[in-house]
Design a protein around this motif. Structure first.
Motif, PDB file in Angstrom:
ATOM      1  N   ALA A  66     -16.434   4.573   8.495  1.00 56.70           N
ATOM      2  CA  ALA A  66     -15.476   5.074   9.486  1.00 56.70           C
ATOM      3  C   ALA A  66     -14.074   5.178   8.897  1.00 56.70           C
ATOM      4  N   MET A  67     -13.703   4.186   8.095  1.00 58.78           N
ATOM      5  CA  MET A  67     -12.367   4.236   7.487  1.00 58.78           C
ATOM      6  C   MET A  67     -12.252   5.410   6.531  1.00 58.78           C
ATOM      7  N   ARG A  68     -13.312   5.617   5.755  1.00 61.39           N
ATOM      8  CA  ARG A  68     -13.286   6.740   4.816  1.00 61.39           C
ATOM      9  C   ARG A  68     -13.211   8.067   5.561  1.00 61.39           C
ATOM     10  N   ALA A  69     -14.019   8.187   6.601  1.00 62.77           N
ATOM     11  CA  ALA A  69     -14.028   9.434   7.379  1.00 62.77           C
ATOM     12  C   ALA A  69     -12.663   9.664   8.029  1.00 62.77           C
ATOM     13  N   ASP A  70     -12.087   8.600   8.568  1.00 58.37           N
ATOM     14  CA  ASP A  70     -10.775   8.729   9.220  1.00 58.37           C
ATOM     15  C   ASP A  70      -9.696   9.151   8.212  1.00 58.37           C
ATOM     16  N   ALA A  71      -9.776   8.587   7.027  1.00 65.29           N
ATOM     17  CA  ALA A  71      -8.786   8.941   6.004  1.00 65.29           C
ATOM     18  C   ALA A  71      -8.856  10.435   5.714  1.00 65.29           C
ATOM     19  N   ARG A 113      -7.413  -4.144   5.506  1.00 67.97           N
ATOM     20  CA  ARG A 113      -6.667  -2.916   5.809  1.00 67.97           C
ATOM     21  C   ARG A 113      -6.191  -2.321   4.496  1.00 67.97           C
ATOM     22  N   GLN A 114      -6.214  -1.009   4.400  1.00 66.84           N
ATOM     23  CA  GLN A 114      -5.758  -0.434   3.139  1.00 66.84           C
ATOM     24  C   GLN A 114      -5.512   1.063   3.250  1.00 66.84           C
ATOM     25  N   PRO A 115      -4.498   1.549   2.536  1.00 72.77           N
ATOM     26  CA  PRO A 115      -4.405   2.990   2.349  1.00 72.77           C
ATOM     27  C   PRO A 115      -5.602   3.416   1.510  1.00 72.77           C
ATOM     28  N   MET A 116      -6.020   4.668   1.644  1.00 73.01           N
ATOM     29  CA  MET A 116      -7.200   5.119   0.907  1.00 73.01           C
ATOM     30  C   MET A 116      -6.957   6.457   0.261  1.00 73.01           C
ATOM     31  N   PRO A 117      -7.203   6.536  -1.034  1.00 72.81           N
ATOM     32  CA  PRO A 117      -7.009   7.819  -1.702  1.00 72.81           C
ATOM     33  C   PRO A 117      -8.040   8.847  -1.267  1.00 72.81           C
ATOM     34  N   VAL A 118      -7.571  10.076  -1.075  1.00 67.18           N
ATOM     35  CA  VAL A 118      -8.463  11.226  -0.977  1.00 67.18           C
ATOM     36  C   VAL A 118      -8.227  11.993  -2.270  1.00 67.18           C
ATOM     37  N   ALA A 119      -9.277  12.122  -3.081  1.00 66.39           N
ATOM     38  CA  ALA A 119      -9.058  12.677  -4.421  1.00 66.39           C
ATOM     39  C   ALA A 119     -10.244  13.535  -4.854  1.00 66.39           C
ATOM     40  N   THR A 120      -9.940  14.526  -5.649  1.00 68.98           N
ATOM     41  CA  THR A 120     -11.004  15.240  -6.350  1.00 68.98           C
ATOM     42  C   THR A 120     -11.256  14.481  -7.652  1.00 68.98           C
ATOM     43  N   ARG A 121     -12.128  14.999  -8.472  1.00 69.56           N
ATOM     44  CA  ARG A 121     -12.375  14.283  -9.725  1.00 69.56           C
ATOM     45  C   ARG A 121     -11.233  14.435 -10.713  1.00 69.56           C
ATOM     46  N   THR A 122     -10.344  15.382 -10.437  1.00 72.56           N
ATOM     47  CA  THR A 122      -9.255  15.569 -11.395  1.00 72.56           C
ATOM     48  C   THR A 122      -7.877  15.207 -10.859  1.00 72.56           C
ATOM     49  N   LEU A 165      -5.363  13.404  -7.442  1.00 71.44           N
ATOM     50  CA  LEU A 165      -5.172  12.819  -6.121  1.00 71.44           C
ATOM     51  C   LEU A 165      -4.729  13.916  -5.157  1.00 71.44           C
ATOM     52  N   VAL A 166      -5.323  13.929  -3.969  1.00 76.34           N
ATOM     53  CA  VAL A 166      -4.942  14.913  -2.958  1.00 76.34           C
ATOM     54  C   VAL A 166      -3.958  14.289  -1.967  1.00 76.34           C
ATOM     55  N   ALA A 167      -4.288  13.121  -1.462  1.00 79.75           N
ATOM     56  CA  ALA A 167      -3.419  12.456  -0.487  1.00 79.75           C
ATOM     57  C   ALA A 167      -3.775  10.975  -0.448  1.00 79.75           C
ATOM     58  N   MET A 168      -2.898  10.208   0.151  1.00 77.60           N
ATOM     59  CA  MET A 168      -3.140   8.778   0.274  1.00 77.60           C
ATOM     60  C   MET A 168      -2.941   8.374   1.735  1.00 77.60           C
ATOM     61  N   PRO A 169      -3.933   8.657   2.613  1.00 84.23           N
ATOM     62  CA  PRO A 169      -3.796   8.278   4.018  1.00 84.23           C
ATOM     63  C   PRO A 169      -3.660   6.760   4.177  1.00 84.23           C
ATOM     64  N   PRO A 170      -3.081   6.250   5.271  1.00 89.60           N
ATOM     65  CA  PRO A 170      -2.758   7.016   6.480  1.00 89.60           C
ATOM     66  C   PRO A 170      -1.663   8.055   6.246  1.00 89.60           C
ATOM     67  N   SER A 206       0.143  -1.598  12.958  1.00 95.24           N
ATOM     68  CA  SER A 206       0.052  -1.210  11.553  1.00 95.24           C
ATOM     69  C   SER A 206      -0.558   0.172  11.466  1.00 95.24           C
ATOM     70  N   THR A 207       0.116   1.082  10.756  1.00 92.05           N
ATOM     71  CA  THR A 207      -0.456   2.432  10.622  1.00 92.05           C
ATOM     72  C   THR A 207      -1.792   2.376   9.884  1.00 92.05           C
ATOM     73  N   LEU A 208      -2.002   1.298   9.125  1.00 91.38           N
ATOM     74  CA  LEU A 208      -3.285   1.178   8.424  1.00 91.38           C
ATOM     75  C   LEU A 208      -4.435   1.025   9.417  1.00 91.38           C
TER      76      LEU A 208
END
Lengths: 389, 323
Positions: free
Chosen positions: A151-156, A346-355, A357-362, A371-373
């Motif tokens: 769920a955390m990954r999907a939300d990110a 609780r943690q920010p989570m990277p959204v990244a391709t293999r090459t 970083l795309v974003a670091m949600p939240p 907490s926004t986390l």
């Protein structure tokens, strides 16, 4: 030999000189259940055998350095249970000597371990299982989770997509249990953040289509309604990596492939992460994977709690880790804390391709009263976990 | 007559002109140093330096600049008049930050990847001591008496107190998560340490090593996660601290007599470090993400100018005009 002696005497000087020194031993156990890896289409990406273990080793090295100034002696015993061996027998053996465990095992194995009478009062870190149930209906007071849930990954990921206003989605799912769970999490996230999964299709994983991807995927995706992004739930990385550039519509792919949300990515560089990546590379001779990160974070959380409490008692450490004063600098830009209602880190989570970083949600703009986390994953009011009350 | 005048002028032109007040900025991602003329507040020169330049400072007589070229594993010595790199000094691996001892001869260096503090003799051009410290050593300070050196280590969350004579750690103070910068007050009675992830500015008594106070920051509409104290400067008269708050994009002005935050100045994005003019009227902040420097007028108490520099400006050092 000389060098070792010199180091020891140097340590002795610090210990004598520093105030508030207390000699404490902190034995930690790393316990892993080996699993059968699903066969995937490509033969090129062989996962390393030591995922998780190397993260725990780096965490130990980090703790040991801090401990050397305080008289705190850390150790990590390593137990890897081969396929077919008796998991619970191995777990009992480990529990006989250790009260702090970092576990790399599937959810059902972890749960069986946590429910052993010998595990009562132990402090167990789940460094790999992403199942939602482990944090909810079947949560256990003696288990904390450094690995984020599905769920955390999907939300990110969904926060990122929604923040780009890419809210029209389609999804292709695999047929394995993990794919189903992640797909369900993606559906829930879409509802939660106001995106639409306009159509879904299940990929029949029986055929080897390395040679005819270019014919199969366009047809398979031809009927999809118009969409911004194609989601894929294929956790083993079987067919997902082939979707991009082979679908009917040229749309970015995200989820298990393409832009992927995770506990960690070797593309994270800011927040001092380059140093962690470099330390890990020196330790393991490869890049850091999410389970490595979760195992590292578990060992470091213990280290941080021991440093601040000068105790090795699992109850004291658990209370401190779940308390307000705990914070771990974990190279993701925000202090890491734990949810006191289910033991999830609780943690920010990277959204990244293999090459890259795309974003670091939240993502900015996703607000929360405490907490926004906590905008990632199930929040306190929704939890089904009662073991932490 | 005329001829004499001309040659006198020619002579003047040949000899070095008096240098103006300058601020030197290290650009981490550009391998350059931007030189800002304080009078015009413009970049007047950009010099090529080694890889990943971070810590930057001047010698006590301002004749040379020292620069940590982190990825080249060296400290570069730059002539301030000619802007030429005179030579490279040994630094140990991956030097990130440093501080010059009051003796003007010894530079104490944080070797980020090696958990070591190196002591460099700039005259003999060699490392004279290496001291094992916590993980990811970062902040560096030496008291004005020259007897105590501080290294903060970011992952160990400590300030290590090192005897500058014996090169031995004689005390360790736990601080908030990810300690970054350190500085002693003019009278050496207090040590300040910033904690990036912890979010506070810790103040220690240098006699007892006990923490006196932790100063916290709160900014309306800025999430507490984004308030990350990094570089800071204390004023000579020990009344103010100026604290860079990283992704909060603010400089906090702190009354360090009463430990109260007085004001926040809005600056560029992800503010790292700063340099203050010697008369303490101007502050120059390095804003990593926006690639610029904000100039704050400390008398009028407001930002007055933004100056574009290179990519990822990191360190800043001020030099006064030649008199």
């Amino acid at each position: 030999m000389n060098r070792k002696t010199a180091l020891l005497s140097a340590a002795a000087i610090w210990i004598m000189a520093g105030p508030g020194i207390a000699n404490i031993d902190i034995p930690i156990a790393y316990l892993e259940q080996q699993v059968e890896r699903p066969a995937v289409l490509t033969n090129l990406d062989r996962p390393p055998e030591d995922i998780g273990l190397m993260g725990a080793r780096l965490g130990l090295a980090d703790n040991a350095q801090t401990g050397s100034f305080l008289g705190h002696e850390y150790s990590v015993s390593e137990t890897i249970v081969p396929l077919g061996d008796d998991w619970l027998e191995a777990a009992r053996t480990v529990l006989a000597e250790h009260r702090i465990l970092v576990v790399h095992a599937p959810a059902e194995k972890l749960l069986a371990l946590a429910d052993l009478p010998e595990a009562e009062g132990a402090l167990i870190f789940n460094a790999s299982a992403e199942s939602e149930a482990l944090r909810e209906d079947t949560c256990r007071a003696n288990v904390l989770h450094t690995m984020p849930s599905y769920a955390m990954r999907a939300d990110a990921l969904m926060q990122f997509l929604v923040s780009r206003r890419w809210t029209d989605l389609v999804m292709i799912t695999g047929q394995r249990a993990a794919d189903m769970e992640f797909a369900e999490a993606l559906r829930n996230s879409a509802t939660k953040f106001g995106a639409r999964i306009r159509a879904e299709r299940e990929w029949d994983m029986s055929s080897d289509m390395r040679r005819n991807i270019g014919q199969e995927f366009p047809l398979f995706t031809q009927d999809f309604p118009s969409h911004h992004v194609m989601l894929v739930a294929d956790e083993a990385g079987d067919f997902g990596p082939y979707l991009e550039f082979n679908a009917w519509e040229p749309r970015p792919v995200a989820g298990s492939a393409g832009a992927r949300p995770d506990a960690w990515s070797d593309r994270v560089e800011a927040y001092g992460a380059a140093q962690l990546q470099e330390r890990f590379r020196r330790t393991a001779d490869r890049t850091m994977r999410p389970v490595d990160y979760a195992a590292w974070a578990a060992v470091r959380s213990v280290g941080e709690a021991v440093t601040r409490t000068s105790s090795a008692d699992p109850d004291v450490l658990r209370d401190y880790i779940l308390g307000d004063r705990f914070e771990l600098a974990a190279f993701k830009g925000a202090a890491i804390t734990f949810r006191d209602w289910n033991g999830q880190m609780r943690q920010p989570m990277p959204v990244a391709t293999r090459t890259a970083l795309v974003a670091m949600p939240p993502m900015e703009g996703f607000l929360h009263q405490s907490s926004t986390l906590d905008t990632l994953g199930r929040d306190r009011p929704e939890t089904a976990c009662t073991a932490f009350n | 007559m005329i001829r004499t005048t001309v040659s006198a002028l020619a002579l003047m032109a040949l000899s070095a002109p008096a240098l103006a007040q300058e601020v030197w900025i290290s650009n981490e991602r550009d391998q350059t140093v931007s030189i800002i003329d304080v009078q015009t507040m413009e970049v007047v020169d950009t010099i090529e330096v080694g890889a990943r330049p971070r810590g930057i400072m001047f010698s006590h007589d301002y004749s040379v600049a020292y620069l940590c070229a982190s990825d080249d594993d060296t400290i570069q010595v730059i002539d301030v008049e000619t802007r030429e790199i005179l030579h490279n000094l040994p630094s140990g691996e991956n030097p990130e930050t440093f501080v010059l001892h009051p003796d003007g001869r010894h530079i104490w260096i944080s070797n980020e990847d090696d958990n070591i503090t190196s002591v460099l003799d700039v005259e003999e051009r060699r490392i004279v001591a290496q001291i094992p410290v916590g993980i990811e050593p970062e902040g560096k300070a030496i008291n004005h008496a020259g007897t105590i050196a501080i290294t903060t280590s970011e992952t160990t969350n400590m300030a290590h107190w090192i005897d500058t004579e014996t090169h031995e750690i004689f005390n360790n103070s736990l601080v908030g998560s990810r300690p970054r910068d350190a500085e002693f007050t003019t009278d050496d009675k207090r040590l300040f340490v910033s904690a990036e992830i912890g979010g506070g500015l810790h103040v220690f008594d240098t006699e007892t090593f006990e923490e006196i106070v932790e100063i916290r920051f709160e900014i309306p509409d800025v999430h507490p996660h984004d308030i990350q104290p990094v570089g800071f400067r204390l004023t000579e008269d020990m009344t103010r601290a100026y604290v860079a708050l990283g992704p909060a994009n603010r400089i906090a002005v702190v009354d360090i007599e009463n430990y109260e935050v007085i004001k926040y100045h809005q600056v560029g994005r992800r503010v790292w470090h700063m340099a203050m003019s010697n008369d303490e009227t101007l502050l120059f902040t390095t804003n990593g993400v926006s690639g610029d420097v904000t100039v704050i007028d400390l008398v009028r108490q407001e930002p007055i100018k933004t100056i574009q520099v290179g990519r990822f400006p990191w360190g800043a050092a001020y030099r006064p005009a030649d008199s």
